[in-house]
Every structure is written in structure tokens, then in C-alpha cells.
Motif scaffolding. Structure first.
Motif, short mmCIF file in Angstrom:
data_model
loop_
_atom_site.label_atom_id
_atom_site.label_comp_id
_atom_site.label_asym_id
_atom_site.label_seq_id
_atom_site.Cartn_x
_atom_site.Cartn_y
_atom_site.Cartn_z
N ILE A 177 3.24 5.89 -5.70
CA ILE A 177 3.17 6.15 -7.27
C ILE A 177 1.86 6.70 -7.78
CG2 ILE A 177 5.04 4.43 -7.76
CD1 ILE A 177 2.79 2.48 -8.49
N GLY A 178 1.24 7.16 -6.95
CA GLY A 178 -0.27 7.92 -7.14
C GLY A 178 -1.31 7.19 -7.40
N LEU A 179 -1.10 5.89 -6.96
CA LEU A 179 -2.27 5.05 -7.04
C LEU A 179 -2.93 4.75 -5.58
CD1 LEU A 179 -0.89 2.19 -9.38
CD2 LEU A 179 -2.61 3.85 -9.82
N ASN A 208 0.93 -1.15 0.07
CA ASN A 208 -0.06 -0.05 0.03
C ASN A 208 0.75 1.08 0.06
OD1 ASN A 208 -2.48 -1.29 -0.26
ND2 ASN A 208 -2.82 -0.98 2.15
N GLN A 209 1.91 1.17 0.67
CA GLN A 209 2.82 2.48 0.66
C GLN A 209 3.49 2.46 -0.85
OE1 GLN A 209 5.95 1.53 3.61
NE2 GLN A 209 6.93 3.37 3.10
#
Lengths: 310, 278
Positions: A157-159, A151-152
Motif C-alpha cells: 500500500i505504498g508505506l 511488512n508485505q
């Protein structure tokens, strides 16, 4: 270890009829330890399971009551068992497909790449050496909702909108277990495919290349068909190991959330040791046994056929 | 010239893809080893970051304040003794089955092979009771016997197919010299079976080292069991002490890593020979 006594002077003719008898007793002695241990600790308890599957034993009390086919009738009707069978089917089919696709891909890459071939092979193979418990824990940490690496990375990366609780959300728990198991298992089958690839004569691809076949065409019409032998083996092995998956589930989801990842092997354990219904647990184990036996018998038939062709 | 350049670029692209996949495959192992040297706060704050220093407290705690050392000893004993017992018992059987080819040895062989189809779940419940009946519950002898029993089928399959490849003439010569069957096997045949034995040892040893369900069920609760089982227990009990669990998993993985690097070819050979025979 016996000592070798040299008796050259012994007449050879006298030794011949004796030899056979001697061999017989030795063969018996050589096989006996394996036979006894195997019979006592595999066959006897398996026979015990067959018997217990017709009882309502709880695992503790002396009360072992014969109840006929009641356990099997319950298996036939229980929604929880149906759910476990469905999960087992989903998991087995996805694992067999994904593991084999990944393994063929890795094998072709390792076979084709020009540098560090052995290093790559080792890296792809190494995860298969880990215990399901260790590997499951590491993946549970990577996929952890709050502190997990995955999740990090998504956030970085903007997701960020993709961030979910990979193991706690019923929609994703199964997929998470399947993908982490592909990571663990693919390397094993890669080794088998790699051996298959190395058995394909290089001239075939060279000839095709001269005739103007593209890389993909060569794979499609030469490599892939010639891998059929390795594939039979890998399909069966991956199917049986997928049916037996236990450790990852124990660590990553404990069959949950709800019953989303409860498979046949897991329900056998839960029912037998968690809910103390060992009669019912052994009946479920018999179902697993029958499925594995069926697959093995089909496999033996297939392998025989292939041997005849060769 | 252009064809050459094209080929070169293709090779580099292939390498790039392989490297990317290798990173994905290696990351979880790297992550495990790295996290073992981070404090709990560090892990929670930033999971990807490198450890700030060499934090060893979790190892120290695990080795001095918990049952983990005894679990390590148990894992070692179980793995080593089971493997030695397998090597003492199974190759002999495989040899006799192959060399003394009669109807009854064929039947025994099929009987052994049938065991390969039986999943552990199919006999674990009565097994538990049986070990208790024999007074083996609570000792390491129980799981050792179960490991040997479970290896008979596959072991005999491996050994019979390799004994086939050993010329009988060597044994006949020794027999004329008066060597007993027992001597012939251990002095002449067994050394020739070295590569199979090595493959069986590494593959089965690994399976035992990593096994979870059987030792968990068969070893008494309330006492330290094996490394893997203790790790599982800690995950439930110390659910917030991730540093400690990572230290435990690292200690279980590192020996595997070392053995693998040292004996790599036997792992590969074992898989290949097992695969062709099913």
C-alpha cells in the motif's frame, strides 16, 4: 456412588440428633480431598518459596544457605530488575487501557449491529481461546521482517518506508507484544461488557433520544456510567493477567532484544531455570505475589463497597 | 423518510466497521490454518497467497518422523484426566462448604480462595522439587495433581454460589427417605449443577490444553511433553521449517475451534458467572 436405601419405617425423632453428627463427618469427607491436594500442591510449595527466597540456593545442589534479606536487597539495587519492573509497568498499564478500550468498543459494536450479531461475537472472542505459544508464533510470523505478512502489506500500500523489524528492533518489540496481546485478550472482556450492556434498560436510551441526545452523548452519559460495575471487574482481571504474561514473550522475543521485553514473570523464569539462581528467583516471585495480592485486596474492598450501594 | 434513510445508512456504516474489525480479528487464525497447507518455499515466497494445492507433507512429517503424536496423546490425557478429577473432587467441597455453614467451613473457604491470588510463578520452583521428592517427576500424575490443586479456589467459588440457589427442601425430602449425604449429592444436587460443571469443564479444560510453563518445567526433558511445549521446542529447533510448525499449531487450534463451536454458550456463561463473583 452410594446407593439410596429407603428406610421409611425409621422413627423421625431418633434421626434428628444423629443427623447433625452425620453431616459433620460427611462435610469433612467432602472437603478433605480438595483440602489435601490444594495444601500439598499450592500451599506447601508457596511456603517453600517464602523460605527459599531467603537463601542462595542454585536449584540443584544440597547447599541451601540462609542469607537473610540479601536477595531482596539485590532486587532493590539491581538495574536489571528495575528494568524488568519498568517493562512490567509499561506493559500492564498499556494493556489494561488498550484492552478495555477495545473491549468496550467491540461490545458496543456487537450490541448495536443489526446483522450476524452472534457470528461477530464469536469472531472477536475466539482469539482468547488460543494458547499464548500458538498465538505468539502466528504473530511472530505475521510480523517477521523478511517474509511477514505485515511488512508485505505495508509495501503493497505504498508505506514501504514504515517497514521495520517489528520484533528485533528495540523500539518496536514492546509495542508489537502489547498489540498482539490486545488482539488476544480484548474478546474476553468484551463478553463481560456485553453482559453489562444488556443489563441497561433500553428505555433510558430511548428517553434520551427523544430528548434529542446524540449517539455519543447517550454513550457518554448513560451507557458509560452504567458500565462501571463491569469495568471494575475487567480492570482487575486484565491487570492481573497482564502481570502474568509469559508465553507470548517466550515465543516472540525471549525477553529481548537485549532486555527490552523482559518482564517480572520472565526474569523469574530466566534467573531460576536459565541462570540457576533459584533463591533469587523465588525472591522475585515473592515480589510478584505481593503485587497481585495487593491488587486483589483492593479489588475485594471495591466490590464490597459496590455491593453495599446496590 | 429522511430520518429513516439516515438510520439505515447508520446501520450499514456500523456493519461495515464491524466487518472490518472482524476481518482483522479473524485474519491471524485464517493465516495459521492456511499456512499449514503451504510448503516452506511457498510461505517464504508469498505469505499472503493462497496455498497452490493441498500440501500435506508437513502434517505427514510431524506425525510420522517426530514425537508429536505422543505429545498429542499427552495433551489429551492431561486435559481429560485433570478435568474428570476436578469434577469428582471440587463440587463436593463447594457443596459441603455452602450447606454446612459453620466457622470451620468458612475458614476453609477463605483458605481456598486465598489460592486464587497465588500466581504459578510463586510456587513453581519448590513444586518442581516436591514432585521429585514424591516420585511424581516424570509421570503425568504430577501435572494432573497440580491442575486439580490450582482449580480448587475458583471451583469452590463457582459451586458455592450455585449451590446457594438450589432449594434445600429437595435434599431434606431425600434425607427423610433415608438417602445418605453422598447419595443426595451425586444423585440429586450434582445433576442440578450441570451448567456450572459444564462451564468449569470448558474453561479449565481449555486452560490445561493451552498451558505451557508448568508442563514444560514438570515433565522430564528428552521426552515428548505436550503439544504446546513441543511446538515451542520446534520453534527453536526447526527454526526454518515454518510449514511444520504451522501444521503443529493448526492441530492444536482446530480441536479448540470445534469444542468452542459446539459448546459456545458454556464459555460465555462461565466468563459471566466468574466475572460477577470476581
Amino acid at each position: 456412588m452410594a446407593t439410596a436405601v429407603t428406610r421409611i419405617d425409621k422413627p423421625l425423632t431418633a434421626a434428628i440428633p444423629k443427623k447433625k453428627k452425620k453431616w459433620q463427618s460427611y462435610a469433612l469427607l467432602f472437603i478433605l480431598p480438595s483440602f489435601l491436594i490444594y495444601t500439598l500442591f499450592v500451599i506447601v510449595p508457596t511456603a517453600g518459596s517464602i523460605y527459599l527466597s531467603f537463601t542462595s540456593w542454585d536449584g540443584i545442589s544440597e547447599d541451601v544457605r540462609y542469607i537473610g534479606f540479601a536477595n531482596f536487597v539485590e532486587i532493590w539495587q539491581s538495574p536489571r530488575v528495575h528494568n524488568a519492573l519498568k517493562n512490567t509497568l509499561v506493559m500492564t498499564v498499556s494493556l489494561v487501557l488498550l484492552e478495555n478500550i477495545a473491549a468496550i468498543m467491540l461490545a458496543v459494536l456487537v450490541d448495536k449491529v443489526r446483522w450476524f450479531r452472534n457470528l461477530f461475537r464469536s469472531i472477536f472472542y475466539f482469539p482468547t481461546l488460543l494458547s499464548g505459544i500458538v498465538m505468539g508464533f502466528v504473530w511472530a510470523m505475521i510480523l517477521n521482517y523478511n517474509f511477514g505478512v505485515f511488512n508485505q502489506i505495508l509495501d503493497a500500500i505504498g508505506l514501504g518506508s514504515w517497514v521495520v523489524d517489528w520484533l528485533g528492533n528495540p523500539k518496536y518489540a514492546m509495542i508489537s507484544i502489547i498489540l498482539s496481546t490486545v488482539w488476544k485478550g480484548a474478546g474476553y472482556y468484551m463478553i463481560i461488557y456485553l453482559a453489562g450492556l444488556q443489563g441497561i434498560p433500553a428505555e433510558l436510551n430511548e428517553a434520551a433520544s427523544i430528548d434529542g441526545a446524540s449517539g455519543f452523548q447517550q454513550f457518554r452519559h448513560i451507557t458509560f456510567p452504567l458500565l462501571a460495575g463491569s469495568m471494575t471487574v475487567c480492570l482487575v482481571l486484565s491487570m492481573i493477567s497482564a502481570l502474568k504474561i509469559f508465553d507470548q514473550i517466550a515465543v516472540m522475543t525471549d525477553g529481548g532484544p537485549g532486555f527490552e521485553t523482559e518482564t517480572l514473570t520472565y526474569i523469574i523464569y530466566k534467573v531460576g531455570f536459565g541462570e540457576l539462581r533459584q533463591g533469587f528467583g523465588t525472591a522475585l516471585a515473592m515480589v510478584l505475589f505481593l503485587i497481585i495480592m495487593l491488587i486483589t485486596v483492593i479489588q475485594v474492598k471495591f466490590l464490597r463497597k459496590r455491593e453495599v450501594q446496590m | 423518510m429522511t430520518l429513516q434513510a439516515k438510520k439505515r445508512w447508520g446501520e450499514i456504516a456500523l456493519l461495515a466497521i464491524t466487518v472490518l474489525l472482524a476481518i482483522i480479528f479473524f485474519f491471524p487464525i485464517f493465516f495459521n490454518l492456511m499456512s499449514a497447507f503451504k510448503s516452506n518455499a511457498e510461505i517464504m515466497k508469498d505469505a499472503i497467497a493462497f496455498p497452490k494445492g493441498l500440501y500435506l507433507d508437513s502434517f505427514k512429517y510431524l506425525l510420522t518422523e517426530t514425537d508429536f503424536p505422543r505429545a498429542i496423546v499427552n495433551s489429551l490425557i492431561l486435559t481429560l484426566v485433570s478435568i474428570v478429577a476436578q469434577v469428582l473432587i471440587i463440587p463436593m467441597a463447594g457443596y459441603a462448604i455452602e450447606r454446612r455453614d459453620t466457622r470451620w467451613t468458612k475458614m476453609v473457604f477463605l483458605y481456598f480462595l486465598a489460592g486464587m491470588m497465588i500466581p504459578f510463578q510463586a510456587y513453581m520452583i519448590p513444586l518442581f522439587k516436591e514432585l521429585r521428592m514424591f516420585g511424581l517427576y516424570g509421570s503425568l500424575a504430577g501435572p494432573i495433581l497440580v491442575y486439580v490443586a490450582g482449580a480448587v479456589g475458583f471451583g469452590c467459588l463457582l459451586y458455592t454460589s450455585f449451590v446457594k440457589g438450589i432449594p434445600k427442601e429437595i435434599e431434606e425430602a431425600a434425607e427423610i427417605d433415608g438417602c445418605s449425604r453422598y447419595g443426595i449429592f451425586w444423585k440429586i444436587v450434582f445433576p442440578l449443577l450441570g451448567p456450572v460443571t459444564a462451564s468449569m469443564v470448558v474453561l479449565n479444560g481449555l486452560g490445561i490444553w493451552n498451558d505451557f510453563l508448568m508442563p514444560m518445567l514438570v515433565l522430564p526433558s528428552g521426552e515428548p511433553k505436550t503439544m504446546v511445549v513441543e511446538i515451542y521446542r520446534y520453534i527453536g529447533e526447526f527454526s526454518s521449517r515454518w510449514d511444520m510448525i504451522f501444521a503443529g499449531t493448526a492441530m492444536s487450534v482446530v480441536p479448540v475451534l470445534i469444542v468452542f463451536i459446539a459448546l459456545q454458550k458454556y464459555f460465555v456463561k462461565g466468563i459471566a458467572s466468574g466475572a460477577t463473583k470476581g
